[in-house]
Design an enzyme around this catalytic site. Structure first.
Site, mmCIF file in Angstrom:
data_model
loop_
_atom_site.group_PDB
_atom_site.id
_atom_site.type_symbol
_atom_site.label_atom_id
_atom_site.label_comp_id
_atom_site.label_asym_id
_atom_site.label_seq_id
_atom_site.Cartn_x
_atom_site.Cartn_y
_atom_site.Cartn_z
ATOM 1 N N TYR A 133 -5.687 2.900 -10.011
ATOM 2 C CA TYR A 133 -6.127 4.241 -10.389
ATOM 3 C C TYR A 133 -5.363 4.689 -11.625
ATOM 4 O O TYR A 133 -4.131 4.626 -11.660
ATOM 5 C CB TYR A 133 -5.899 5.247 -9.255
ATOM 6 C CG TYR A 133 -6.566 6.579 -9.533
ATOM 7 C CD1 TYR A 133 -7.804 6.882 -8.986
ATOM 8 C CD2 TYR A 133 -5.977 7.513 -10.386
ATOM 9 C CE1 TYR A 133 -8.448 8.085 -9.279
ATOM 10 C CE2 TYR A 133 -6.616 8.706 -10.691
ATOM 11 C CZ TYR A 133 -7.843 8.988 -10.136
ATOM 12 O OH TYR A 133 -8.473 10.173 -10.438
ATOM 13 N N GLN A 194 -13.111 10.370 -4.688
ATOM 14 C CA GLN A 194 -14.279 9.495 -4.571
ATOM 15 C C GLN A 194 -13.987 8.094 -5.100
ATOM 16 O O GLN A 194 -14.506 7.101 -4.578
ATOM 17 C CB GLN A 194 -15.498 10.102 -5.275
ATOM 18 C CG GLN A 194 -15.379 10.302 -6.775
ATOM 19 C CD GLN A 194 -14.797 11.657 -7.141
ATOM 20 O OE1 GLN A 194 -14.095 12.280 -6.355
ATOM 21 N NE2 GLN A 194 -15.095 12.122 -8.348
ATOM 22 N N ASN A 217 -3.611 13.032 -9.109
ATOM 23 C CA ASN A 217 -3.306 14.411 -8.702
ATOM 24 C C ASN A 217 -3.233 14.527 -7.180
ATOM 25 O O ASN A 217 -3.295 13.516 -6.467
ATOM 26 C CB ASN A 217 -4.334 15.384 -9.299
ATOM 27 C CG ASN A 217 -5.748 15.123 -8.784
ATOM 28 O OD1 ASN A 217 -5.964 14.460 -7.769
ATOM 29 N ND2 ASN A 217 -6.731 15.646 -9.508
ATOM 30 N N SER A 240 8.175 13.956 -11.083
ATOM 31 C CA SER A 240 9.173 13.123 -11.758
ATOM 32 C C SER A 240 10.574 13.703 -11.592
ATOM 33 O O SER A 240 10.746 14.923 -11.498
ATOM 34 C CB SER A 240 8.846 13.014 -13.251
ATOM 35 O OG SER A 240 7.618 12.375 -13.435
ATOM 36 N N GLN A 262 12.255 14.339 -18.547
ATOM 37 C CA GLN A 262 11.523 14.405 -17.286
ATOM 38 C C GLN A 262 10.980 15.803 -17.023
ATOM 39 O O GLN A 262 9.903 15.967 -16.462
ATOM 40 C CB GLN A 262 12.432 13.967 -16.126
ATOM 41 C CG GLN A 262 12.809 12.502 -16.182
ATOM 42 C CD GLN A 262 11.601 11.596 -16.360
ATOM 43 O OE1 GLN A 262 10.748 11.482 -15.491
ATOM 44 N NE2 GLN A 262 11.512 10.946 -17.524
ATOM 45 N N HIS A 265 7.363 16.602 -17.987
ATOM 46 C CA HIS A 265 6.211 16.044 -17.266
ATOM 47 C C HIS A 265 5.351 17.149 -16.659
ATOM 48 O O HIS A 265 4.146 17.189 -16.855
ATOM 49 C CB HIS A 265 6.691 15.100 -16.158
ATOM 50 C CG HIS A 265 6.842 13.686 -16.610
ATOM 51 N ND1 HIS A 265 5.773 12.898 -16.960
ATOM 52 C CD2 HIS A 265 7.930 12.908 -16.758
ATOM 53 C CE1 HIS A 265 6.215 11.695 -17.317
ATOM 54 N NE2 HIS A 265 7.513 11.683 -17.209
ATOM 55 N N GLU A 330 14.777 9.204 -8.487
ATOM 56 C CA GLU A 330 13.830 8.261 -9.082
ATOM 57 C C GLU A 330 14.487 7.558 -10.267
ATOM 58 O O GLU A 330 14.490 6.327 -10.359
ATOM 59 C CB GLU A 330 12.592 9.035 -9.538
ATOM 60 C CG GLU A 330 11.549 8.178 -10.235
ATOM 61 C CD GLU A 330 10.418 8.999 -10.833
ATOM 62 O OE1 GLU A 330 9.369 8.399 -11.141
ATOM 63 O OE2 GLU A 330 10.571 10.226 -11.014
ATOM 64 N N HIS A 331 15.022 8.333 -11.202
ATOM 65 C CA HIS A 331 15.727 7.787 -12.372
ATOM 66 C C HIS A 331 17.176 8.255 -12.326
ATOM 67 O O HIS A 331 17.431 9.452 -12.190
ATOM 68 C CB HIS A 331 15.110 8.297 -13.677
ATOM 69 C CG HIS A 331 13.637 8.065 -13.800
ATOM 70 N ND1 HIS A 331 12.699 9.076 -13.637
ATOM 71 C CD2 HIS A 331 12.931 6.944 -14.085
ATOM 72 C CE1 HIS A 331 11.493 8.581 -13.813
ATOM 73 N NE2 HIS A 331 11.596 7.295 -14.077
ATOM 74 N N ASP A 364 10.495 4.030 -19.187
ATOM 75 C CA ASP A 364 9.125 4.503 -19.000
ATOM 76 C C ASP A 364 8.120 3.635 -19.740
ATOM 77 O O ASP A 364 6.959 3.544 -19.334
ATOM 78 C CB ASP A 364 8.987 5.943 -19.518
ATOM 79 C CG ASP A 364 9.536 6.968 -18.549
ATOM 80 O OD1 ASP A 364 9.718 6.634 -17.369
ATOM 81 O OD2 ASP A 364 9.781 8.109 -18.985
ATOM 82 N N GLU A 418 8.658 -11.207 31.434
ATOM 83 C CA GLU A 418 7.800 -10.099 31.010
ATOM 84 C C GLU A 418 6.521 -10.015 31.826
ATOM 85 O O GLU A 418 5.685 -9.129 31.593
ATOM 86 C CB GLU A 418 7.452 -10.252 29.521
ATOM 87 C CG GLU A 418 8.656 -10.079 28.603
ATOM 88 C CD GLU A 418 8.292 -10.161 27.127
ATOM 89 O OE1 GLU A 418 7.121 -10.495 26.820
ATOM 90 O OE2 GLU A 418 9.170 -9.890 26.292
ATOM 91 N N HIS A 423 1.089 -16.739 28.931
ATOM 92 C CA HIS A 423 2.011 -17.108 27.864
ATOM 93 C C HIS A 423 2.905 -18.253 28.327
ATOM 94 O O HIS A 423 3.104 -19.259 27.612
ATOM 95 C CB HIS A 423 2.913 -15.915 27.487
ATOM 96 C CG HIS A 423 2.274 -14.928 26.564
ATOM 97 N ND1 HIS A 423 1.211 -14.162 26.912
ATOM 98 C CD2 HIS A 423 2.592 -14.566 25.279
ATOM 99 C CE1 HIS A 423 0.869 -13.363 25.911
ATOM 100 N NE2 HIS A 423 1.706 -13.590 24.901
#
Length: 431
Positions: A133, A194, A217, A240, A262, A265, A330-331, A364, A418, A423
């Protein structure tokens, strides 16, 4: 005047205040959930027709079939050929570096033979088909195309299906060019929940994939969360983040701009500086207010820094590391002396940028390691996207007659314990 929250580690409420600062609720509200749920059901039952309807409605398109929304591979090549020379060279150089780094990540099959001739091992195979995506329209993220597609191709994935919305027919040439460089196999001009549904369930035209990767998003993120289990996903990414740990010896303008990198963003991005030098924190505040006025996205940066940013004063570098491990960013920039040594004490971070000359922005785009990273403290238990995310592991067991006899006795005892007699018998027959 940008006012950034200031915290001091010696404050009695410090850890409580830090926890509140880091809190991020990525859970969709009921309206988003219900909308996405409806879209998923429609695409699952009506396939192409539902995807076309939603694309026309949400992306202001006027198409009658999905075939009109498939972008030919020749169009990707055209976009690449028409790029300015400097842009094409930058994309190709970044792709080469990402690919070279990814080659080191490949998992290999392995096995060993025990004394009685029993063979045990692990077989590594790639996924058959992956969906990528990519945000579309005015947003241009060719770097995300490279970061998501190239590790999949290095892993050996034979088919990569990219979806990218083109609102009102707006196509981003850089994104198409990056898809050409990354050798994406098919591209559809669809987006939103979709597109995720089409990739997860398949339609008459869009093939179902095994895993969906790439940012989007809140509707896309919610859809990915809801189709997980039918397909794999990379992660549910939050805003971010950057955490800079500095000893007070770096140019404060550099540090301020690293925080901006950052914060620009979006308004929910988080930029935090941790330092044991109170005077240096004051210098960075001056730099922030001096430089923010020069930024095209200064309103976003201001909102981000004032809403979720922080300048944290700690007692020493050891405590700075403790705070960094709690934040699990994250960073993480380690703008300190002996950064590689300090990095050995970092347990939780998506990517670690070591030394005063290593700007997070390099990661990045072109350093080589992936920029798809865990956010919202999930670096405590997850890792950057890599080749291994597009590979699977199968256990291998090949018993010799002697091995079947010795293992069968152990399995029999445990299975009968068991209460699973079939088995036990299955193992006992081979003793």
């Amino acid at each position: 005047m940008t006012t950034v929250r200031e915290l001091t580690s010696t404050s009695p409420s410090f850890w409580q205040d830090l926890q509140a600062l880091l809190a991020w609720d990525s859970v969709s509200d009921d309206a988003v959930f219900n909308t996405v749920n409806g879209i998923l059901k429609e695409v699952r039952t009506r396939g192409d027709a539902a995807v076309v309807e939603y694309t026309n409605r949400f992306d202001r398109m006027q198409v009658s079939s999905i075939s009109e929304l498939e972008i030919p591979l020749a169009r990707l090549q055209q976009a690449l050929q028409n790029l300015p020379t400097e842009q094409r060279a930058a994309l190709e150089q970044a792709a080469q570096r990402i690919s070279a780094y990814a080659e080191h990540q490949k998992l290999e099959s392995w096995g060993y033979t025990e004394a009685d001739g029993t063979f045990l091992g692990q077989q590594v195979t790639c996924l058959d088909r992956v969906g990528l995506y990519v945000p579309g329209g005015k947003a241009a993220y060719p770097s995300s195309v490279l970061m998501n597609a190239i590790p999949a191709k290095v892993a050996g994935v034979p088919e990569l299906i990219m979806v990218v919305p083109t609102p009102a027919g707006e196509v981003n040439e850089l994104v198409l060019a990056a898809a050409a460089i990354a050798k994406v196999d098919r591209v559809f001009a669809i987006g939103g929940a979709q597109a995720v549904a089409a990739l997860a369930y398949g339609t008459e035209t869009v093939p179902a994939v095994d895993k969906i990767v790439g940012p989007g998003n809140i509707y896309v993120a919610t859809a990915k969360r809801m189709v997980y289990g039918t397909v794999g996903i990379d992660m549910i990414a939050g805003p971010s983040e950057i955490l800079v740990v500095c000893d007070g010896k770096t140019n404060p303008d550099w540090i301020a701009m690293d925080l901006f990198s950052q914060a620009e963003h979006d308004e929910d991005a988080q930029a935090i500086l941790v330092c044991p030098d109170a005077a240096f924190l004051e210098q960075v505040k001056v730099s922030i207010n001096k430089l923010v006025a020069t930024m095209p996205r200064k309103e976003i940066i201001n909102t981000s820094l004032e809403g979720r940013g922080a300048l944290i004063l700690v007692q020493d570098m050891q405590e700075a590391v403790e705070v960094a491990n709690y934040i699990a960013p994250e960073h993480l920039e380690l703008s300190v002396d002996n950064a590689r040594e300090v990095a050995k004490h970092i347990r939780h971070a998506g990517a670690i940028f070591m030394g005063r000359y290593t700007a997070e922005a390099l990661g990045d785009y072109c350093a080589g390691p992936n920029h798809v990273l865990p956010t919202s403290r999930t670096a405590r238990f997850s890792s950057p996207l890599g080749v291994y995310d597009f590979q699977k592991r199968s256990s291998l067991i090949d018993c010799s007659a002697a091995g079947a006899a010795s293992l069968g006795k152990i399995a029999s005892v445990l299975a009968r314990g068991e209460g699973l007699i079939a088995h036990a018998c299955s193992a006992e027959y081979r003793i």
